[in-house]
Write a protein that holds these residues in place. Structure first.
Motif, PDB file in Angstrom:
ATOM      1  N   ARG A  38       0.809  -1.206   0.000  1.00  0.00           N
ATOM      2  CA  ARG A  38       0.000   0.000   0.000  1.00  0.00           C
ATOM      3  C   ARG A  38       0.847   1.263   0.000  1.00  0.00           C
ATOM      4  NH1 ARG A  38      -2.947   3.143   3.542  1.00  0.00           N
ATOM      5  NH2 ARG A  38      -1.563   2.517   5.207  1.00  0.00           N
ATOM      6  N   PRO A  41       4.448   3.873  -4.186  1.00  0.00           N
ATOM      7  CA  PRO A  41       3.808   5.000  -4.884  1.00  0.00           C
ATOM      8  C   PRO A  41       2.858   4.477  -5.971  1.00  0.00           C
ATOM      9  CG  PRO A  41       6.213   5.190  -4.897  1.00  0.00           C
ATOM     10  CD  PRO A  41       5.893   3.856  -4.341  1.00  0.00           C
ATOM     11  N   GLY A  42       1.680   5.021  -6.005  1.00  0.00           N
ATOM     12  CA  GLY A  42       0.723   4.655  -7.044  1.00  0.00           C
ATOM     13  C   GLY A  42      -0.126   3.450  -6.720  1.00  0.00           C
ATOM     14  N   LEU A  44      -2.239   2.805  -4.253  1.00  0.00           N
ATOM     15  CA  LEU A  44      -3.627   3.087  -3.870  1.00  0.00           C
ATOM     16  C   LEU A  44      -4.475   3.395  -5.090  1.00  0.00           C
ATOM     17  CD1 LEU A  44      -3.784   5.165  -0.623  1.00  0.00           C
ATOM     18  CD2 LEU A  44      -4.949   3.036  -1.171  1.00  0.00           C
ATOM     19  N   ASP A  45      -3.881   4.134  -6.008  1.00  0.00           N
ATOM     20  CA  ASP A  45      -4.605   4.473  -7.216  1.00  0.00           C
ATOM     21  C   ASP A  45      -4.960   3.210  -8.002  1.00  0.00           C
ATOM     22  OD1 ASP A  45      -5.516   6.252  -9.308  1.00  0.00           O
ATOM     23  OD2 ASP A  45      -3.786   5.482 -10.409  1.00  0.00           O
ATOM     24  N   ARG A  48      -7.886   1.327  -6.744  1.00  0.00           N
ATOM     25  CA  ARG A  48      -9.196   1.845  -7.119  1.00  0.00           C
ATOM     26  C   ARG A  48      -9.541   1.496  -8.552  1.00  0.00           C
ATOM     27  NH1 ARG A  48      -7.833   6.099  -4.278  1.00  0.00           N
ATOM     28  NH2 ARG A  48      -8.709   6.123  -2.184  1.00  0.00           N
ATOM     29  N   ARG A  49      -8.540   1.690  -9.443  1.00  0.00           N
ATOM     30  CA  ARG A  49      -8.832   1.464 -10.852  1.00  0.00           C
ATOM     31  C   ARG A  49      -9.023  -0.010 -11.156  1.00  0.00           C
ATOM     32  NH1 ARG A  49      -4.857   2.544 -14.599  1.00  0.00           N
ATOM     33  NH2 ARG A  49      -3.329   2.440 -12.931  1.00  0.00           N
ATOM     34  N   PHE A  99      -6.655  -0.322   2.926  1.00  0.00           N
ATOM     35  CA  PHE A  99      -6.953   1.102   3.041  1.00  0.00           C
ATOM     36  C   PHE A  99      -6.706   1.648   4.443  1.00  0.00           C
ATOM     37  CE2 PHE A  99      -9.573  -0.106  -0.613  1.00  0.00           C
ATOM     38  CZ  PHE A  99      -9.080   0.808  -1.525  1.00  0.00           C
ATOM     39  N   ILE A 164       3.777  -0.518 -13.562  1.00  0.00           N
ATOM     40  CA  ILE A 164       4.988   0.253 -13.277  1.00  0.00           C
ATOM     41  C   ILE A 164       6.192  -0.558 -13.720  1.00  0.00           C
ATOM     42  CG2 ILE A 164       6.429   1.099 -11.385  1.00  0.00           C
ATOM     43  CD1 ILE A 164       3.752   1.743  -9.932  1.00  0.00           C
ATOM     44  N   LYS A 166      10.372  -0.330 -13.782  1.00  0.00           N
ATOM     45  CA  LYS A 166      11.599   0.380 -13.418  1.00  0.00           C
ATOM     46  C   LYS A 166      12.783  -0.519 -13.709  1.00  0.00           C
ATOM     47  CE  LYS A 166       9.525   2.749  -9.471  1.00  0.00           C
ATOM     48  NZ  LYS A 166       9.433   2.650  -7.997  1.00  0.00           N
TER      49      LYS A 166
ATOM     50  N   ARG B 243     -15.337   3.428  -2.935  1.00  0.00           N
ATOM     51  CA  ARG B 243     -15.206   3.985  -1.612  1.00  0.00           C
ATOM     52  C   ARG B 243     -15.156   5.502  -1.727  1.00  0.00           C
ATOM     53  NH1 ARG B 243     -12.756   0.004   1.906  1.00  0.00           N
ATOM     54  NH2 ARG B 243     -12.796  -1.955   0.778  1.00  0.00           N
ATOM     55  N   PRO B 244     -15.468   6.191  -0.676  1.00  0.00           N
ATOM     56  CA  PRO B 244     -15.328   7.650  -0.744  1.00  0.00           C
ATOM     57  C   PRO B 244     -13.879   8.019  -1.020  1.00  0.00           C
ATOM     58  CG  PRO B 244     -15.766   6.890   1.499  1.00  0.00           C
ATOM     59  CD  PRO B 244     -16.002   5.730   0.593  1.00  0.00           C
ATOM     60  N   VAL B 245     -13.694   9.073  -1.805  1.00  0.00           N
ATOM     61  CA  VAL B 245     -12.353   9.462  -2.248  1.00  0.00           C
ATOM     62  C   VAL B 245     -11.454   9.814  -1.079  1.00  0.00           C
ATOM     63  CG1 VAL B 245     -11.094  11.155  -3.621  1.00  0.00           C
ATOM     64  CG2 VAL B 245     -13.236  10.223  -4.467  1.00  0.00           C
ATOM     65  N   CYS B 247     -11.056   8.534   1.852  1.00  0.00           N
ATOM     66  CA  CYS B 247     -10.974   7.562   2.920  1.00  0.00           C
ATOM     67  C   CYS B 247      -9.556   7.332   3.417  1.00  0.00           C
ATOM     68  CB  CYS B 247     -11.569   6.225   2.503  1.00  0.00           C
ATOM     69  SG  CYS B 247     -10.516   5.292   1.413  1.00  0.00           S
ATOM     70  N   SER B 248      -8.577   7.767   2.675  1.00  0.00           N
ATOM     71  CA  SER B 248      -7.214   7.426   3.077  1.00  0.00           C
ATOM     72  C   SER B 248      -6.319   8.647   3.090  1.00  0.00           C
ATOM     73  CB  SER B 248      -6.648   6.402   2.099  1.00  0.00           C
ATOM     74  OG  SER B 248      -5.267   6.371   2.205  1.00  0.00           O
ATOM     75  N   PRO B 249      -5.463   8.746   4.084  1.00  0.00           N
ATOM     76  CA  PRO B 249      -4.552   9.878   4.150  1.00  0.00           C
ATOM     77  C   PRO B 249      -3.466   9.811   3.077  1.00  0.00           C
ATOM     78  CG  PRO B 249      -4.086   8.304   5.890  1.00  0.00           C
ATOM     79  CD  PRO B 249      -5.323   7.833   5.218  1.00  0.00           C
ATOM     80  N   LEU B 250      -3.327   8.661   2.435  1.00  0.00           N
ATOM     81  CA  LEU B 250      -2.245   8.512   1.461  1.00  0.00           C
ATOM     82  C   LEU B 250      -2.659   8.960   0.062  1.00  0.00           C
ATOM     83  CD1 LEU B 250      -0.580   5.139   2.407  1.00  0.00           C
ATOM     84  CD2 LEU B 250       0.521   7.363   2.268  1.00  0.00           C
ATOM     85  N   THR B 251      -3.937   9.279  -0.140  1.00  0.00           N
ATOM     86  CA  THR B 251      -4.420   9.558  -1.489  1.00  0.00           C
ATOM     87  C   THR B 251      -3.632  10.658  -2.179  1.00  0.00           C
ATOM     88  OG1 THR B 251      -6.581   8.986  -0.684  1.00  0.00           O
ATOM     89  CG2 THR B 251      -6.475  10.035  -2.845  1.00  0.00           C
ATOM     90  N   SER B 254      -0.118   9.670  -3.173  1.00  0.00           N
ATOM     91  CA  SER B 254       0.038   8.776  -4.311  1.00  0.00           C
ATOM     92  C   SER B 254      -0.331   9.469  -5.612  1.00  0.00           C
ATOM     93  CB  SER B 254      -0.812   7.516  -4.117  1.00  0.00           C
ATOM     94  OG  SER B 254      -2.172   7.831  -4.282  1.00  0.00           O
ATOM     95  N   SER B 257       2.706  11.357  -6.918  1.00  0.00           N
ATOM     96  CA  SER B 257       3.987  10.662  -7.031  1.00  0.00           C
ATOM     97  C   SER B 257       4.408  10.546  -8.486  1.00  0.00           C
ATOM     98  CB  SER B 257       3.869   9.279  -6.413  1.00  0.00           C
ATOM     99  OG  SER B 257       3.114   8.473  -7.262  1.00  0.00           O
ATOM    100  N   GLU B 259       5.644   8.004 -10.085  1.00  0.00           N
ATOM    101  CA  GLU B 259       5.279   6.766 -10.787  1.00  0.00           C
ATOM    102  C   GLU B 259       3.949   6.924 -11.493  1.00  0.00           C
ATOM    103  OE1 GLU B 259       6.721   6.734  -7.982  1.00  0.00           O
ATOM    104  OE2 GLU B 259       8.533   5.641  -8.521  1.00  0.00           O
ATOM    105  N   VAL B 260       3.008   7.547 -10.772  1.00  0.00           N
ATOM    106  CA  VAL B 260       1.686   7.704 -11.369  1.00  0.00           C
ATOM    107  C   VAL B 260       1.780   8.520 -12.633  1.00  0.00           C
ATOM    108  CG1 VAL B 260      -0.621   8.587 -10.998  1.00  0.00           C
ATOM    109  CG2 VAL B 260       0.595   7.498  -9.154  1.00  0.00           C
ATOM    110  N   THR B 267      -6.441   9.018 -13.117  1.00  0.00           N
ATOM    111  CA  THR B 267      -6.510   8.980 -11.663  1.00  0.00           C
ATOM    112  C   THR B 267      -7.922   9.104 -11.142  1.00  0.00           C
ATOM    113  OG1 THR B 267      -6.025  11.309 -11.678  1.00  0.00           O
ATOM    114  CG2 THR B 267      -4.192   9.811 -11.229  1.00  0.00           C
TER     115      THR B 267
END
Lengths: 282, 282, 282
Positions: A38, A41-42, A44-45, A48-49, A99, A164, A166, B243-245, B247-251, B254, B257, B259-260, B267
């Motif tokens: 988790r 980087p990336g 969490l995104d 969701r996707r 999460f 990803i 690398k 889930r609600p957008v 919900c996480s402090p990491l959103t 990420s 970042s 990588e994304v 996103t």
């Protein structure tokens, strides 16, 4: 230490060697693995996707050792899926923890418990290899390493699942702490298996487990990667591989080549390898 | 429907289940596979520069399922080459069809016939897995899926043969229609194999084949990817993973970042997955 | 040539076929492999930063054939590690030769000796395949090829170990001389194994070895890649694959696609394949 103390330690070692990893230690391994995924980087995104890719990636984190050792031993890499209980258990941990963050003290305990599973996994790999290749030290080391650090060694391909890529780095170019400590463990257990070490297996398991748990806990508490490995490693590197920069006529050519630039390597050969530990220490 | 009608359907199902794929349905599978390879960007150019890489790529399209299921079951991925007749037959289809387009009506018939082979491949995978891992539902699903959709699941590496590397996407991140429908089929046949479904195998084969053929034909005729799957899938996604957008402090971390960015992901987590179907529906 | 001469050649062939590759020819193979790895751009830098990745890469050069043929035959790719003598021997050659150049005349002899090992490896692969898949010509050709040219065929993944990723090229898209000559050898030995060739195995081994040694030596001496293969190949290519440029309505589309640009292909389909030999002739 008197005879009674020795007896007690031996009894402790034997008791430890009979410890069952399922369910508590396995659970800790799954939770810590999911939490480290988790934090990529990336990640969490992606979750969701594409929940499926994220789940598959998490299973590679949890069962990467079994998959990789299966591949190199020509045993089915699908094998972990055959243990439905473990898969469902890991999936449950994934759905709960992907999460949510654990508080730091709980995470510390879970991480320490995960370190314990490492001993069992490395030893499982060494034993598995020794059944098929008796007396073959190198195969035992490789399979024990793969089983204990499979997720890390396959990280390039695990990242590919999440989209990803690398290529400029991998666990062989830049070994992280868990990969290194697993390699050391695999060497020790393989030597013990071939009876090159004057120690019984339960004692070695106790020693190695205590070493990994203490080392990892200290690294988490001190917030740095200063570990007992760094000193040994730095010395070993200087003795074995440090060479004068001007020893080869090909140096300049290789420095100016495009591949080096594209991989953005640090070209200073004298960087001690333990500095690389600071980046990733799961 | 009276007793006579039921009898007839059962007889039809049994007759269908005894249908031989070789040569007509296999030929349709090879021709449609070669034509979809030909329509990949850059494929024609590769076929001129390096006929061998193009042929190898075509064989991965035709026999990808056998190769992938071989790898995950630790059976020889070279196995398809052992069936000289099929390889020569597929190579003949490749040499004939790699530069020629079939008229649309013929292609429609061929594609429908190719869908029929999917049933046989998925069932073959499930049976193969159940011989080695009895009662292991997950392994059956995975092997059936790999056997039926192997070419797609390996597409990153199939593209690599042609010198193309697209790490930012794969069939797990963005499942295409054939991958999804094969997964559903694999789940159904695995449940039937474990006797969780109150249906005989021939009947299930008939039902699944009719579903895939009708669905695919409709998608080709209407020129869109509107399929019966989309509704089910969209609902499932909303229930399980939305889930609600916040919900996480990491959103935020990420999202910003590197990588994304480098993988240029969309996103917006609320895009329903069935929209991704529109791009590729082979 | 009179009867005595024929007898002598037969005796020479039989004597050659009983030649033991260990240790001298194997040593030559390891040394030449390590030296070609060293000449790859960026390799020296990697050997400083990460001796382990460099050693692993060197082992893939030395034992790539066994690894690749193991993977495609579902035999353990870890197998080469089980032969400790060979691994230690190769590692010794690696540690001695990774920083030193051999003088040209010595390298010429070593390269000629390495070519001799090719015959043994290809034949080993063909025999290995024929044990499992009797009468299956294609499998024999593939396994013989993989065993003889494994390092080259896996080069994308060998480079990945060193942090280099070049997806736009591979040994199937652009076959180098050793890959081609190994393929020819594998076809010949497989035909002989299936008794389609009116020649005994020792004679074929003598002929093929003489051909590869002379051809390679000439290529090294003349500093060019002019080989006997080029003429045959160019003719074959023209007959089999050359087509008028305007044969397909998809040509323009594929030329303007982004994939073609990103892989920077030469889009001129009429370049004869033997020109590609000039770049790499290990």
């Amino acid at each position: 230490m008197d005879l009674l103390g020795l007896l007690n330690i031996n009894q402790l070692a034997v008791a430890l060697s009979k410890l069952n990893m399922f369910p508590y230690f396995d659970a800790a391994h799954y939770i810590v693995s999911v939490m480290s995924l988790r934090e990529q980087p990336g990640a969490l995104d992606v979750s969701r996707r594409s929940p499926f890719a994220c789940w598959f990636s998490a299973m590679l984190y949890c069962f990467g050792g079994a998959v990789l050792s299966g591949i190199i031993m020509a045993e089915a890499p699908i094998e972990p899926l055959a243990n439905s209980t473990n898969i469902l258990f890991a999936s449950l941990m994934w759905s709960v923890h992907q999460f949510n963050n654990s508080p730091h003290p709980i995470r510390l305990v879970l991480t320490a418990m995960k370190e314990v599973t490492r001993t069992w996994k490395v030893m499982g790999g060494v034993t598995q290899a020794s059944r098929k290749y008796k007396d073959s030290l190198f195969v035992m080391i490789a399979v024990g390493w793969a089983k204990g650090a499979g997720g890390g060694l396959m990280s390039n391909f695990e990242q590919l699942v999440r989209g990803i890529w690398k290529p400029e780095t991998n666990e062989l170019l830049k070994m992280t702490y868990p990969t290194k400590v697993t390699l050391i463990g695999s060497v020790l257990f393989s030597l013990q298996q071939c009876q090159y070490l004057p120690i019984q297996r339960p004692q070695l398991m106790l020693l190695y487990t205590v070493f990994t748990v203490i080392n990892k806990t200290r690294m988490m508490l001190l917030g740095s990667s200063f570990s007992l490995l760094a000193v040994v490693e730095s010395t070993l590197y200087q003795v074995l591989f440090a060479r004068p920069v001007s020893c080869s006529p090909l140096t300049n050519q290789s420095n100016s080549s495009s591949e080096v630039k594209s991989t953005s390597c640090v070209t200073n050969g004298s960087t001690p390898p333990h500095e690389q530990d600071k980046k990733k220490n799961e």
